[in-house]
Design an enzyme around this catalytic site. Sequence first.
Site, PDB file in Angstrom:
ATOM      1  CB  SER A  16      -0.990   0.089   1.286  1.00  0.00           C
ATOM      2  OG  SER A  16      -1.669   1.389   1.308  1.00  0.00           O
ATOM      3  CG  ASN A  86       6.997   1.603   3.539  1.00  0.00           C
ATOM      4  OD1 ASN A  86       6.597   3.117   3.484  1.00  0.00           O
ATOM      5  ND2 ASN A  86       5.896   0.959   3.422  1.00  0.00           N
ATOM      6  CE1 TYR A 158       3.847   7.477  12.206  1.00  0.00           C
ATOM      7  CE2 TYR A 158       4.157   9.848  12.100  1.00  0.00           C
ATOM      8  CZ  TYR A 158       4.213   8.679  11.576  1.00  0.00           C
ATOM      9  OH  TYR A 158       4.422   8.623  10.003  1.00  0.00           O
ATOM     10  CB  ILE A 191       3.042  10.973   1.172  1.00  0.00           C
ATOM     11  CG1 ILE A 191       4.403  11.288   1.661  1.00  0.00           C
ATOM     12  CG2 ILE A 191       3.079  10.242  -0.160  1.00  0.00           C
ATOM     13  CD1 ILE A 191       5.094  12.329   0.801  1.00  0.00           C
ATOM     14  CB  THR A 193      -0.492   6.902   1.462  1.00  0.00           C
ATOM     15  OG1 THR A 193      -0.765   7.131   2.748  1.00  0.00           O
ATOM     16  CG2 THR A 193       0.628   7.392   0.984  1.00  0.00           C
ATOM     17  N   PRO A 194      -3.473   5.950   1.634  1.00  0.00           N
ATOM     18  CG  PRO A 194      -3.835   3.719   1.113  1.00  0.00           C
ATOM     19  CD  PRO A 194      -2.923   4.750   0.637  1.00  0.00           C
TER      20      PRO A 194
HETATM   21  P1  NAD Z   1      -0.341   2.735   4.433  1.00  0.00           P
HETATM   22  O1  NAD Z   1      -1.102   2.444   5.742  1.00  0.00           O
HETATM   23  O2  NAD Z   1      -0.911   3.142   3.090  1.00  0.00           O
HETATM   24  O3  NAD Z   1       0.548   1.448   4.030  1.00  0.00           O
HETATM   25  C1  NAD Z   1       1.058   0.586   5.445  1.00  0.00           C
HETATM   26  C2  NAD Z   1       1.458  -0.477   4.745  1.00  0.00           C
HETATM   27  O4  NAD Z   1       2.048  -1.294   5.815  1.00  0.00           O
HETATM   28  C3  NAD Z   1       0.248  -1.488   4.575  1.00  0.00           C
HETATM   29  O5  NAD Z   1      -0.066  -2.136   3.216  1.00  0.00           O
HETATM   30  C4  NAD Z   1       0.016  -2.130   5.660  1.00  0.00           C
HETATM   31  O6  NAD Z   1      -0.485  -3.516   5.659  1.00  0.00           O
HETATM   32  C5  NAD Z   1       1.291  -2.448   6.325  1.00  0.00           C
HETATM   33  N1  NAD Z   1       1.792  -2.905   7.447  1.00  0.00           N
HETATM   34  C6  NAD Z   1       1.268  -2.362   8.508  1.00  0.00           C
HETATM   35  N2  NAD Z   1       1.419  -2.532   9.806  1.00  0.00           N
HETATM   36  C7  NAD Z   1       2.382  -3.753   9.543  1.00  0.00           C
HETATM   37  C8  NAD Z   1       2.946  -4.757  10.162  1.00  0.00           C
HETATM   38  N3  NAD Z   1       3.193  -4.693  11.705  1.00  0.00           N
HETATM   39  N4  NAD Z   1       4.030  -5.459   9.503  1.00  0.00           N
HETATM   40  C9  NAD Z   1       4.007  -5.704   8.099  1.00  0.00           C
HETATM   41  N5  NAD Z   1       3.266  -4.637   7.313  1.00  0.00           N
HETATM   42  C10 NAD Z   1       2.369  -3.836   8.192  1.00  0.00           C
HETATM   43  O7  NAD Z   1       0.738   3.575   4.817  1.00  0.00           O
HETATM   44  P2  NAD Z   1       1.789   4.887   4.025  1.00  0.00           P
HETATM   45  O8  NAD Z   1       1.347   6.053   4.230  1.00  0.00           O
HETATM   46  O9  NAD Z   1       2.119   4.109   2.920  1.00  0.00           O
HETATM   47  O10 NAD Z   1       2.962   4.716   5.112  1.00  0.00           O
HETATM   48  C11 NAD Z   1       4.237   4.152   4.864  1.00  0.00           C
HETATM   49  C12 NAD Z   1       5.140   4.655   5.728  1.00  0.00           C
HETATM   50  O11 NAD Z   1       5.263   6.068   5.441  1.00  0.00           O
HETATM   51  C13 NAD Z   1       4.906   4.438   7.237  1.00  0.00           C
HETATM   52  O12 NAD Z   1       6.197   4.171   8.065  1.00  0.00           O
HETATM   53  C14 NAD Z   1       4.715   5.853   7.605  1.00  0.00           C
HETATM   54  O13 NAD Z   1       4.946   6.158   8.991  1.00  0.00           O
HETATM   55  C15 NAD Z   1       5.556   6.811   6.602  1.00  0.00           C
HETATM   56  N6  NAD Z   1       4.839   8.015   6.471  1.00  0.00           N
HETATM   57  C16 NAD Z   1       3.661   8.448   5.598  1.00  0.00           C
HETATM   58  C17 NAD Z   1       3.497   9.576   5.572  1.00  0.00           C
HETATM   59  C18 NAD Z   1       2.275   9.899   4.732  1.00  0.00           C
HETATM   60  O14 NAD Z   1       2.060  11.042   4.728  1.00  0.00           O
HETATM   61  N7  NAD Z   1       1.613   8.946   4.137  1.00  0.00           N
HETATM   62  C19 NAD Z   1       4.292  10.842   5.920  1.00  0.00           C
HETATM   63  C20 NAD Z   1       5.419  10.440   6.669  1.00  0.00           C
HETATM   64  C21 NAD Z   1       5.859   9.113   6.841  1.00  0.00           C
END
Ligand code: NAD
Length: 253
Positions: A16, A86, A158, A191, A193-194
């Site tokens: 995702s 990630n 967080y 970003i 994303t879901p």
């Molecule tokens: P998301 O929820 O779209 O995707 C996260 C994925 O990780 C999912 O497929 C989920 O099934 C998987 N996941 C969750 N827990 C898990 C576990 N215990 N073991 C294995 N897989 C697991 O999230 P995203 O927005 O793509 O975020 C990804 C990373 O980017 C995260 O570390 C998040 O902190 C970081 N991030 C996101 C943003 C943002 O704005 N989206 C900003 C800063 C940092």
Amino acid sequence: SNRLEGRYAAVTGAASGNGRAIAEKLLADGATLAAIDLNADALNSVFGDRPEVLQVQANVADEDSVKAGFAQIADAFGRLDVLVNNAGIVKFGTFEELSRAEWDQVFAVNSTGPFLVSREAYGLLRAGDGDHTRAIVNITSVEAHIVISSSGHPQIHYNASKGALLQLTRALAVEAAASGIRVNAVAPGFIETPFTAEALGNEDVRNWLLERTPLGRIGKPEDVANGVAFLASDEASWVTGTTLFVDGGWTIY
Ligand code: NAD
């Protein structure tokens, strides 16, 4: 580009959002990929039509699950050149209402997860043949550095969990350097994303974010993926222990 041709890569949370874009970018750059995620159905719907991608169902927060996942990767690849930590979760809540269980859950996935995964991957990364650097890239967040409280979404657990991952990145960079393994972080801003869909669905939050972003748009998962691919490649062969901010200028403004 084919800069990752012949390299073996593993990405956690690959089903995702950012992880999916990172996985697609590493594949496009020529890597052979292990896509790791908690959600096997989601993995299969993203990568099911590409048998060359190794799907690994694992929970990064569970030691036995991580060990089993990396046993699969060891069998299939025999070594690893790139690891991207990630997988992460975000939870919101005011400080006084924060439960021990929520705190532990966020740390288990965001901080302990990258520790467990990196430790299991370490022997495979060290098994690289030494003609190129090998790399770990950790996805932290601008929230490892700054506190975004004015969005009305406090998330102290967080913030703290990503701060721990930031310093894990720096400490492991020192430890791993002698083995030719570089360890860096990408710190995304907001970003699309879901993960952020709900917050970004709110017009006020969206406008507030755009005002705070000098480059004037919300980030895309591909922006994060491009930064990761650079740090994973030999183009970054003298870069370790650092953070690449992919935030449209948020943290300098
Ligand atoms: P998301 O929820 O779209 O995707 C996260 C994925 O990780 C999912 O497929 C989920 O099934 C998987 N996941 C969750 N827990 C898990 C576990 N215990 N073991 C294995 N897989 C697991 O999230 P995203 O927005 O793509 O975020 C990804 C990373 O980017 C995260 O570390 C998040 O902190 C970081 N991030 C996101 C943003 C943002 O704005 N989206 C900003 C800063 C940092």
